[in-house]
Structures are given as structure tokens and as C-alpha cells.
Design a protein around this motif. Structure first.
Motif, PDB file in Angstrom:
ATOM      1  N   ILE A  74       1.245  -1.129  -0.105  1.00 59.41           N
ATOM      2  CA  ILE A  74      -0.142   0.460   0.292  1.00 59.41           C
ATOM      3  C   ILE A  74       0.961   1.250  -0.301  1.00 59.41           C
ATOM      4  N   SER A  75       1.921   0.742   0.175  1.00 61.99           N
ATOM      5  CA  SER A  75       3.034   2.112  -0.270  1.00 61.99           C
ATOM      6  C   SER A  75       3.632   2.739  -1.457  1.00 61.99           C
ATOM      7  N   LYS A  76       2.755   2.116  -2.754  1.00 64.06           N
ATOM      8  CA  LYS A  76       2.874   2.985  -3.575  1.00 64.06           C
ATOM      9  C   LYS A  76       1.906   4.009  -4.323  1.00 64.06           C
ATOM     10  N   ARG A  77       1.604   5.323  -4.504  1.00 64.06           N
ATOM     11  CA  ARG A  77       1.358   5.716  -5.326  1.00 64.06           C
ATOM     12  C   ARG A  77       0.204   5.362  -5.645  1.00 64.06           C
ATOM     13  N   TRP A  78      -1.153   5.884  -5.477  1.00 60.72           N
ATOM     14  CA  TRP A  78      -2.066   4.871  -5.462  1.00 60.72           C
ATOM     15  C   TRP A  78      -3.270   5.608  -6.165  1.00 60.72           C
ATOM     16  N   THR A  79      -2.732   5.263  -7.754  1.00 64.14           N
ATOM     17  CA  THR A  79      -3.456   5.371  -9.082  1.00 64.14           C
ATOM     18  C   THR A  79      -4.308   4.768  -8.598  1.00 64.14           C
ATOM     19  N   LYS A  83      -4.302   1.363  -6.814  1.00 63.38           N
ATOM     20  CA  LYS A  83      -5.993   0.557  -5.698  1.00 63.38           C
ATOM     21  C   LYS A  83      -6.287  -0.220  -6.295  1.00 63.38           C
ATOM     22  N   GLN A  84      -6.935  -0.863  -7.491  1.00 64.99           N
ATOM     23  CA  GLN A  84      -7.321  -2.031  -7.958  1.00 64.99           C
ATOM     24  C   GLN A  84      -6.361  -2.843  -8.073  1.00 64.99           C
ATOM     25  N   LYS A  85      -5.119  -2.903  -7.841  1.00 61.17           N
ATOM     26  CA  LYS A  85      -3.966  -4.259  -8.411  1.00 61.17           C
ATOM     27  C   LYS A  85      -3.812  -4.711  -6.226  1.00 61.17           C
ATOM     28  N   ILE A  86      -4.287  -3.219  -5.757  1.00 60.35           N
ATOM     29  CA  ILE A  86      -4.522  -3.283  -4.279  1.00 60.35           C
ATOM     30  C   ILE A  86      -4.853  -4.257  -3.226  1.00 60.35           C
ATOM     31  N   ILE A  87      -6.736  -4.466  -4.332  1.00 59.22           N
ATOM     32  CA  ILE A  87      -7.419  -4.823  -3.800  1.00 59.22           C
ATOM     33  C   ILE A  87      -7.495  -6.349  -4.348  1.00 59.22           C
ATOM     34  N   ASP A  88      -7.335  -6.095  -5.626  1.00 60.87           N
ATOM     35  CA  ASP A  88      -7.042  -7.586  -6.870  1.00 60.87           C
ATOM     36  C   ASP A  88      -6.008  -8.702  -5.803  1.00 60.87           C
ATOM     37  N   SER A  89      -5.043  -8.278  -5.622  1.00 62.91           N
ATOM     38  CA  SER A  89      -3.985  -9.040  -5.719  1.00 62.91           C
ATOM     39  C   SER A  89      -4.559  -9.637  -3.604  1.00 62.91           C
ATOM     40  N   ARG A  90      -4.878  -8.667  -3.229  1.00 62.42           N
ATOM     41  CA  ARG A  90      -5.575  -9.560  -2.017  1.00 62.42           C
ATOM     42  C   ARG A  90      -6.931 -10.507  -2.161  1.00 62.42           C
ATOM     43  N   LEU A  91      -7.602 -10.343  -2.461  1.00 58.50           N
ATOM     44  CA  LEU A  91      -8.638 -11.230  -3.150  1.00 58.50           C
ATOM     45  C   LEU A  91      -8.012 -12.511  -4.294  1.00 58.50           C
ATOM     46  N   LYS A 259      -0.423  16.189   0.915  1.00 60.71           N
ATOM     47  CA  LYS A 259      -1.611  15.724  -0.064  1.00 60.71           C
ATOM     48  C   LYS A 259      -1.133  15.914  -1.322  1.00 60.71           C
ATOM     49  N   ILE A 260      -0.822  17.084  -1.296  1.00 57.54           N
ATOM     50  CA  ILE A 260       0.302  17.136  -2.183  1.00 57.54           C
ATOM     51  C   ILE A 260       1.705  16.243  -3.057  1.00 57.54           C
ATOM     52  N   ILE A 261       2.096  15.479  -2.310  1.00 59.83           N
ATOM     53  CA  ILE A 261       3.082  14.948  -2.228  1.00 59.83           C
ATOM     54  C   ILE A 261       2.365  13.810  -2.776  1.00 59.83           C
ATOM     55  N   LEU A 262       1.849  13.278  -1.770  1.00 62.26           N
ATOM     56  CA  LEU A 262       1.417  12.103  -1.374  1.00 62.26           C
ATOM     57  C   LEU A 262       0.372  11.165  -2.282  1.00 62.26           C
ATOM     58  N   GLY A 263      -0.051  12.858  -2.679  1.00 54.50           N
ATOM     59  CA  GLY A 263      -2.365  12.059  -3.595  1.00 54.50           C
ATOM     60  C   GLY A 263      -2.535  11.796  -2.512  1.00 54.50           C
ATOM     61  N   GLU A 264      -3.848  10.495  -2.215  1.00 55.56           N
ATOM     62  CA  GLU A 264      -4.942   9.977  -1.810  1.00 55.56           C
ATOM     63  C   GLU A 264      -3.886   9.470  -0.646  1.00 55.56           C
ATOM     64  N   MET A 265      -3.162   8.735  -1.157  1.00 56.82           N
ATOM     65  CA  MET A 265      -2.358   8.233   0.170  1.00 56.82           C
ATOM     66  C   MET A 265      -1.813   8.844   1.513  1.00 56.82           C
ATOM     67  N   HIS A 266      -1.828   9.782   2.043  1.00 58.92           N
ATOM     68  CA  HIS A 266      -1.763  10.978   2.572  1.00 58.92           C
ATOM     69  C   HIS A 266      -1.718  10.528   3.457  1.00 58.92           C
ATOM     70  N   ILE A 267      -3.533  10.408   4.382  1.00 60.31           N
ATOM     71  CA  ILE A 267      -4.310   9.657   4.849  1.00 60.31           C
ATOM     72  C   ILE A 267      -2.880   8.461   5.991  1.00 60.31           C
ATOM     73  N   LEU A 268      -2.109   7.745   5.141  1.00 57.65           N
ATOM     74  CA  LEU A 268      -1.744   6.670   5.763  1.00 57.65           C
ATOM     75  C   LEU A 268      -0.832   7.849   6.867  1.00 57.65           C
ATOM     76  N   LEU A 269      -0.889   8.862   6.866  1.00 50.39           N
ATOM     77  CA  LEU A 269      -0.235   9.398   7.891  1.00 50.39           C
ATOM     78  C   LEU A 269      -0.483   9.931   8.603  1.00 50.39           C
ATOM     79  N   LEU A 270      -2.073  10.954   8.006  1.00 51.24           N
ATOM     80  CA  LEU A 270      -3.188  10.839   8.771  1.00 51.24           C
ATOM     81  C   LEU A 270      -4.166  10.658   9.489  1.00 51.24           C
TER      82      LEU A 270
END
Length: 300
Positions: A74-79, A83-91, A259-270
């Protein structure tokens, strides 16, 4: 006991394998890479490709417990596509295990799967135990919910299931800690956002031991994979800076910058989740590192 591990060559998987060796537990593991195959008396690798529904079914021979850690980082930019790969790889990983066990009637007794504390909603005030019903509306909440639902279907095969909701894993060999340390080491350390968000962390050795403990003690259901004493982001930053003997002279990194640097992935830090370890402790589990400072002293 013989366990089959998916994700055995990752950060958590490697630690679990070492704990298995120390306890005399034989390990089979699944990998997508021929270069990562090993074949010794107590540690054997087998190829699989969940996206193509390919698996060497010899991996199940003699196995009674599966430890499932498979899934894209989950530590790569969430394009949108990632994001679909993150879900699909688990399922897809769980689906392939399920179909293989069902088709060949393998006698697996217990599935222990990773999940994530991201399933809990962002909150500065809640103290989350495993029976909390509401789930986060964030992407991480979606991932964890779907992941756990995919685990639950194994009950149809009369397989007991355990889900370990993992927090911030601290390790000297990878994960979040080296990235947290890097700016502090060079004098640019600062807390993120307000710094008030809770970070429910765990030393990688305690997490690895928790997976094995659930297997050995036949613990089923949901358990939080966190240490008993969460800290705020500000407190974690201060403890690390003190340990490294570095000053914190910069103001907190604001949310808009992250948010500028990480995009949606910034929620990992906040995002803030203050998560309880009471349930696993009540089942007799002992944390070697219940407090942050001794954990960091060990790792740093």
C-alpha cells in the motif's frame, strides 16, 4: 505442525519464518518468483500466480495451517489502476487458495490472515476493540473490509479463521520506520499535520510471534495486531528524535503539503486509530515490546 505461508519473503513473512524455525515448525511457502524458491527439509517453496489462477498444489502436502500475508504494497502511489491492484492482489490470492482446497479436499484446519487497522474509522477519541461495528469509508477501510470478507468464506470449508488487524509495523529491515527516521537523521524531522493523530504500532518480532501464537493456541476470530500502548504522531517523532539525538526545529508538515506530495495516500500519515491490544493479552499473549521507547532502543 506444518504451515503454508503466502507473502513469506516480505517483511512480516520473513520474521514469521524465523519464529517458525525457532519453534521447530516446518514451513511451505508460495512465491511468484523462481529465484526465491528454496527446497530444504524444513523450508520449501512452491510457485503460484494468483492473477492467472496457477498454483503448485504440492504446497498443501501435510499442511494444517495457512498464514496469509499476500497482497500488493500500500506504500506506492495510489493511482486508480494501482488501487485496483491492491484490492485484486488480496482477493485473488485468497480465491485461489479457496478453490484449490475445495477442489482437492485438502484437510486445512486453520487460516490466519493479515488485515489492517485501517478498517477502523479515523478518530482522535475512539479506543477501538475488535467488536467495533462501523468501518472506515476510506480506501484503506474498503481494502480491509473486502479482505476480511474473503477470509470469512473459508468457514464454508469447515476451516477456522483468524484475522489479525495490523498496525504500524516497526522494523529495522524495512516498512515505515526507515522512512520516518530518514528526515529526522538529517535534521529535517517534523510531525505530520496536527501531530495529534494516534499511531497504533507494533514491533515486527511481536507481530510475528502473534501469528504463531494464534496458530499454536487455536485462537479464532479477530485480533488487533498492535502493541498495548499507542502514541500520537508527535510523541513518536519526539521519541525517535531523542533516541537519534537530533533536534526538531521545523514546524509540523501541513496536511496540504502531504496531499500534494502523496495524493490520496497521505491518509497513511494523517488518519488516527487508537487501537486496543486487550483481547490478545487476555488470551495469554505476552508482548516483548509493549512500549515504544524500548522497542526503538532495540531497533535503532
Amino acid at each position: 505442525m506444518k504451515v503454508l505461508i503466502t507473502g513469506a519473503t516480505g517483511l512480516i513473512g520473513k520474521a514469521i519464518v524465523e519464529h517458525c524455525f525457532s519453534k521447530g515448525i516446518d514451513v511451505h511457502y508460495l512465491t511468484t518468483s523462481k529465484a526465491k524458491l528454496s527446497n530444504t527439509e524444513h523450508y520449501k517453496g512452491f510457485l503460484w500466480n494468483p492473477s492467472k489462477k496457477e498454483i503448485d498444489i504440492a504446497c498443501f502436502d501435510g499442511v494444517d495451517t495457512i498464514i496469509n500475508l499476500a497482497g500488493a504494497s500500500i506504500s506506492k502511489r495510489w493511482t486508480k489502476s494501482y488501487k485496483q491492484k491492491i484490492i485484486d492482489s488480496r482477493l485473488s490470492s485468497l480465491a485461489l487458495l479457496y478453490s484449490s482446497i475445495s477442489k482437492h479436499n485438502f484437510s486445512i484446519k486453520h487460516l490466519i490472515s493479515a488485515s489492517a487497522i485501517g478498517i477502523y474509522p479515523d478518530s482522535l477519541t475512539n479506543y477501538y476493540e475488535e467488536d467495533f461495528k462501523k468501518t472506515s469509508k476510506s480506501f484503506l477501510g474498503e481494502v480491509a473490509s473486502k479482505w476480511e470478507d474473503a477470509v470469512d468464506v473459508f468457514k464454508d470449508l469447515n476451516i477456522e479463521t483468524t484475522k489479525i488487524r495490523i498496525g504500524l509495523v516497526l522494523s529495522r529491515n524495512g516498512g515505515a520506520l526507515p522512512s520516518i527516521i530518514r528526515p529526522i537523521k538529517i535534521g529535517f524531522g517534523s510531525a505530520f499535520g496536527t501531530g495529534e493523530q494516534w499511531q497504533s504500532w507494533i514491533h515486527v518480532e511481536d507481530l510475528a510471534e502473534m501469528f504463531i501464537y494464534c496458530a499454536e493456541e487455536n485462537l479464532y476470530g479477530v485480533y488487533n495486531g498492535v502493541a498495548p500502548n499507542p502514541v500520537t504522531n508527535m510523541d513518536m517523532t519526539r521519541v525517535i528524535a531523542k533516541k537519534l539525538k537530533k533536534p526538531l526545529i521545523f514546524p509540523n508538515t501541513p496536511k496540504f503539503a502531504l496531499k500534494i506530495i502523496l495524493g490520496e495516500m497521505h491518509i497513511l500519515l494523517l488518519e488516527s486509530q487508537r487501537v486496543s491490544a486487550n483481547k490478545i493479552e487476555a488470551r495469554g499473549f505476552y508482548f516483548k515490546f509493549p512500549n515504544l521507547q524500548p522497542a526503538l532502543e532495540d531497533l535503532l
